[in-house]
Design a protein around this motif. Structure first.
Motif, PDB file in Angstrom:
ATOM      1  N   SER A 251       0.809  -1.222   0.000  1.00 17.34           N
ATOM      2  CA  SER A 251       0.000   0.000   0.000  1.00 17.34           C
ATOM      3  C   SER A 251       0.837   1.264   0.000  1.00 17.34           C
ATOM      4  O   SER A 251       0.633   2.143  -0.840  1.00 17.34           O
ATOM      5  CB  SER A 251      -0.928  -0.001   1.209  1.00 17.34           C
ATOM      6  N   THR A 266       2.351  -3.622   3.796  1.00 12.96           N
ATOM      7  CA  THR A 266       1.624  -4.605   2.990  1.00 12.96           C
ATOM      8  C   THR A 266       0.373  -5.048   3.729  1.00 12.96           C
ATOM      9  O   THR A 266       0.448  -5.573   4.851  1.00 12.96           O
ATOM     10  CB  THR A 266       2.502  -5.832   2.681  1.00 12.96           C
ATOM     11  N   ARG A 267      -0.778  -4.817   3.108  1.00 13.66           N
ATOM     12  CA  ARG A 267      -2.058  -5.249   3.670  1.00 13.66           C
ATOM     13  C   ARG A 267      -2.216  -6.762   3.487  1.00 13.66           C
ATOM     14  O   ARG A 267      -1.641  -7.356   2.588  1.00 13.66           O
ATOM     15  CB  ARG A 267      -3.204  -4.503   2.974  1.00 13.66           C
ATOM     16  N   ASP A 270      -0.136  -7.596   6.732  1.00 11.74           N
ATOM     17  CA  ASP A 270      -0.136  -6.608   7.820  1.00 11.74           C
ATOM     18  C   ASP A 270       1.253  -6.435   8.428  1.00 11.74           C
ATOM     19  O   ASP A 270       1.446  -6.539   9.649  1.00 11.74           O
ATOM     20  CB  ASP A 270      -1.162  -6.991   8.888  1.00 11.74           C
ATOM     21  N   CYS A 290       2.593  -4.593  11.709  1.00 15.25           N
ATOM     22  CA  CYS A 290       2.288  -3.159  11.623  1.00 15.25           C
ATOM     23  C   CYS A 290       1.499  -2.650  12.822  1.00 15.25           C
ATOM     24  O   CYS A 290       1.245  -1.442  12.928  1.00 15.25           O
ATOM     25  CB  CYS A 290       1.537  -2.844  10.336  1.00 15.25           C
ATOM     26  N   ASN A 293      -4.581  -3.826  11.406  1.00 16.31           N
ATOM     27  CA  ASN A 293      -5.078  -4.597  10.279  1.00 16.31           C
ATOM     28  C   ASN A 293      -5.314  -3.680   9.082  1.00 16.31           C
ATOM     29  O   ASN A 293      -5.956  -2.648   9.209  1.00 16.31           O
ATOM     30  CB  ASN A 293      -6.380  -5.306  10.663  1.00 16.31           C
ATOM     31  N   TRP A 294      -4.748  -4.098   7.953  1.00 15.73           N
ATOM     32  CA  TRP A 294      -4.911  -3.402   6.668  1.00 15.73           C
ATOM     33  C   TRP A 294      -4.239  -2.028   6.680  1.00 15.73           C
ATOM     34  O   TRP A 294      -4.876  -0.986   6.583  1.00 15.73           O
ATOM     35  CB  TRP A 294      -6.389  -3.283   6.308  1.00 15.73           C
ATOM     36  N   PRO A 295      -2.900  -2.003   6.769  1.00 16.93           N
ATOM     37  CA  PRO A 295      -2.169  -0.725   6.772  1.00 16.93           C
ATOM     38  C   PRO A 295      -2.260  -0.036   5.418  1.00 16.93           C
ATOM     39  O   PRO A 295      -1.663  -0.478   4.440  1.00 16.93           O
ATOM     40  CB  PRO A 295      -0.735  -1.147   7.090  1.00 16.93           C
ATOM     41  N   ARG A 296      -3.003   1.043   5.353  1.00 19.42           N
ATOM     42  CA  ARG A 296      -3.260   1.707   4.069  1.00 19.42           C
ATOM     43  C   ARG A 296      -2.156   2.688   3.679  1.00 19.42           C
ATOM     44  O   ARG A 296      -1.900   2.909   2.503  1.00 19.42           O
ATOM     45  CB  ARG A 296      -4.606   2.426   4.111  1.00 19.42           C
ATOM     46  N   ASN A 309      -3.881   2.244   9.907  1.00 18.15           N
ATOM     47  CA  ASN A 309      -4.462   0.901   9.743  1.00 18.15           C
ATOM     48  C   ASN A 309      -5.971   1.028   9.551  1.00 18.15           C
ATOM     49  O   ASN A 309      -6.709   1.312  10.492  1.00 18.15           O
ATOM     50  CB  ASN A 309      -4.149   0.036  10.958  1.00 18.15           C
ATOM     51  N   GLU A 310      -6.411   0.787   8.322  1.00 18.11           N
ATOM     52  CA  GLU A 310      -7.794   1.080   7.952  1.00 18.11           C
ATOM     53  C   GLU A 310      -8.805   0.187   8.658  1.00 18.11           C
ATOM     54  O   GLU A 310      -9.772   0.671   9.262  1.00 18.11           O
ATOM     55  CB  GLU A 310      -7.937   0.939   6.431  1.00 18.11           C
ATOM     56  N   ARG A 311      -8.636  -1.129   8.600  1.00 15.83           N
ATOM     57  CA  ARG A 311      -9.681  -2.027   9.091  1.00 15.83           C
ATOM     58  C   ARG A 311      -9.688  -2.157  10.617  1.00 15.83           C
ATOM     59  O   ARG A 311     -10.753  -2.336  11.210  1.00 15.83           O
ATOM     60  CB  ARG A 311      -9.544  -3.395   8.430  1.00 15.83           C
TER      61      ARG A 311
END
Length: 344
Positions: A251, A266-267, A270, A290, A293-296, A309-311
């Protein structure tokens, strides 16, 4: 504003309001520990997913990552951003990134596969309309994601001569000139088919560009020739030490100010990856979790790395070892649907 005789450092955090995010969040940044302390949130612009700060630190710009596609400006003299005029349409949908260049705000419009230049007035506010929209053309072999162009990132090069955009849908990097407010394609460089380039970071000395690929978890090391305005791919290497266990979608990417390290997020996996910059390219040193969860997106400031972290809905920060470049987890704050963080 000062903190112990020094200018107070602040972070501005973007988020997806459609996913429950609070809009634009302001946080104080501790000089010594990197700790974030939330100050305020401002919800008014839908999905302000990416932000950029003016050079003087007085004005914040935000995309509205919606089908309508807009950019907005805010004064940030206080702890809560204040609108500096209405949002301005960018003439494209799904803007995912923006940057400042030569008296304009540039946006990369993922949905429409285009790049837009919006003029700035002398006081930093936005002109009422965009002056130029450059639409990308092409496609790629990854049918679900590459049926057409998807501009994902745009920024000026370190020489200040060129606008460089990254397109996930066409597997290419474009160098453009900005002339009288209009973007004109100068040179397009093809990367490996189905790599899906997403973001780019320049080495501080301007000699290399590191292109992060979303559809293959890799980074492409490129020579950047500012005199010619041309990107030349040299090598592509994995951002992971082995095969991913499942989804792996890189990302964000950032190069250290001293040019010794490059970090990626990397999502799915993570993780944050640390690369050492060497004479012949990059060397993967290690990966670390990270902290969410889901590092944007990731950012570096004051010897610390920050991850949106988006999620998991949080922003984490890491102290960076000055010798190895390896990040060490230090803390986290809750920001639902966090999408980016910038500093001023």
């Amino acid at each position: 504003m000062t903190d112990g005789g020094r200018r107070r450092r602040r972070a501005f955090i973007g988020s997806f309001t459609a996913a429950g995010g609070p809009g634009i969040v302001t946080a104080a940044v501790a000089h010594d520990t990197g700790r974030l302390a939330l100050l305020s949130s401002m919800k008014g612009l839908p999905d302000p997913s990416y932000l950029a700060l003016s050079a003087d630190g007085d004005t914040l710009y935000a995309v509205s990552e919606t089908d309508e596609g807009a950019v907005a400006a805010y004064r940030v003299g206080g702890d809560t951003p204040e609108p500096a005029g209405p949002p301005v349409p960018v003439g494209g949908n799904g803007p995912t990134h923006l940057s400042l260049f030569a008296g304009h705000v540039l946006t990369a419009n993922y949905g429409s596969g285009s790049v837009t230049a919006v003029p700035l007035r002398p006081d930093g506010t936005l002109a009422a309309t965009a002056s130029g929209v450059l639409t990308h053309t092409g496609s790629g072999p990854h049918t679900p994601r590459q049926q057409g162009p998807h501009a994902h990132h745009v920024q000026p090069d370190p020489s200040g001569r060129w606008v460089v955009s990254v397109d996930l849908g066409t597997d290419s990097v474009r160098a453009c000139a900005l002339t009288d407010g209009r973007l004109e394609l100068h040179h397009e460089t093809a990367l490996r088919p189905a790599s899906g380039p997403r973001h780019l970071a320049f080495h501080p000395d301007g000699s290399y560009a590191y292109v992060l690929n979303e559809l293959a978890p890799t980074v492409t090391v490129c020579r950047w020739d500012a005199s010619q305005g041309v990107v030349k791919p040299l090598a592509e290497l994995s951002v992971l030490p082995g095969a991913p266990a499942g989804d792996a979608y890189p990302s964000g990417i950032v190069a250290s100010a001293d040019g010794r390290f490059v970090w990626t997020a990397t999502r799915g996996e993570d993780v944050l990856s640390t690369f050492a910059v060497e004479e012949d390219g990059l060397r993967l040193v290690a990966t670390v979790p990270c902290g969410g969860n889901w590092p944007r997106a990731i950012a570096e400031s004051g010897g610390f790395l920050y991850v949106a972290n988006e999620r998991s809905g949080n922003v984490t920060w890491f102290a960076v070892d000055p010798d190895t470049g390896l990040p060490r987890y230090e803390g986290s704050v809750d920001v639902p649907a966090a999408s980016c963080v910038v500093f001023g």
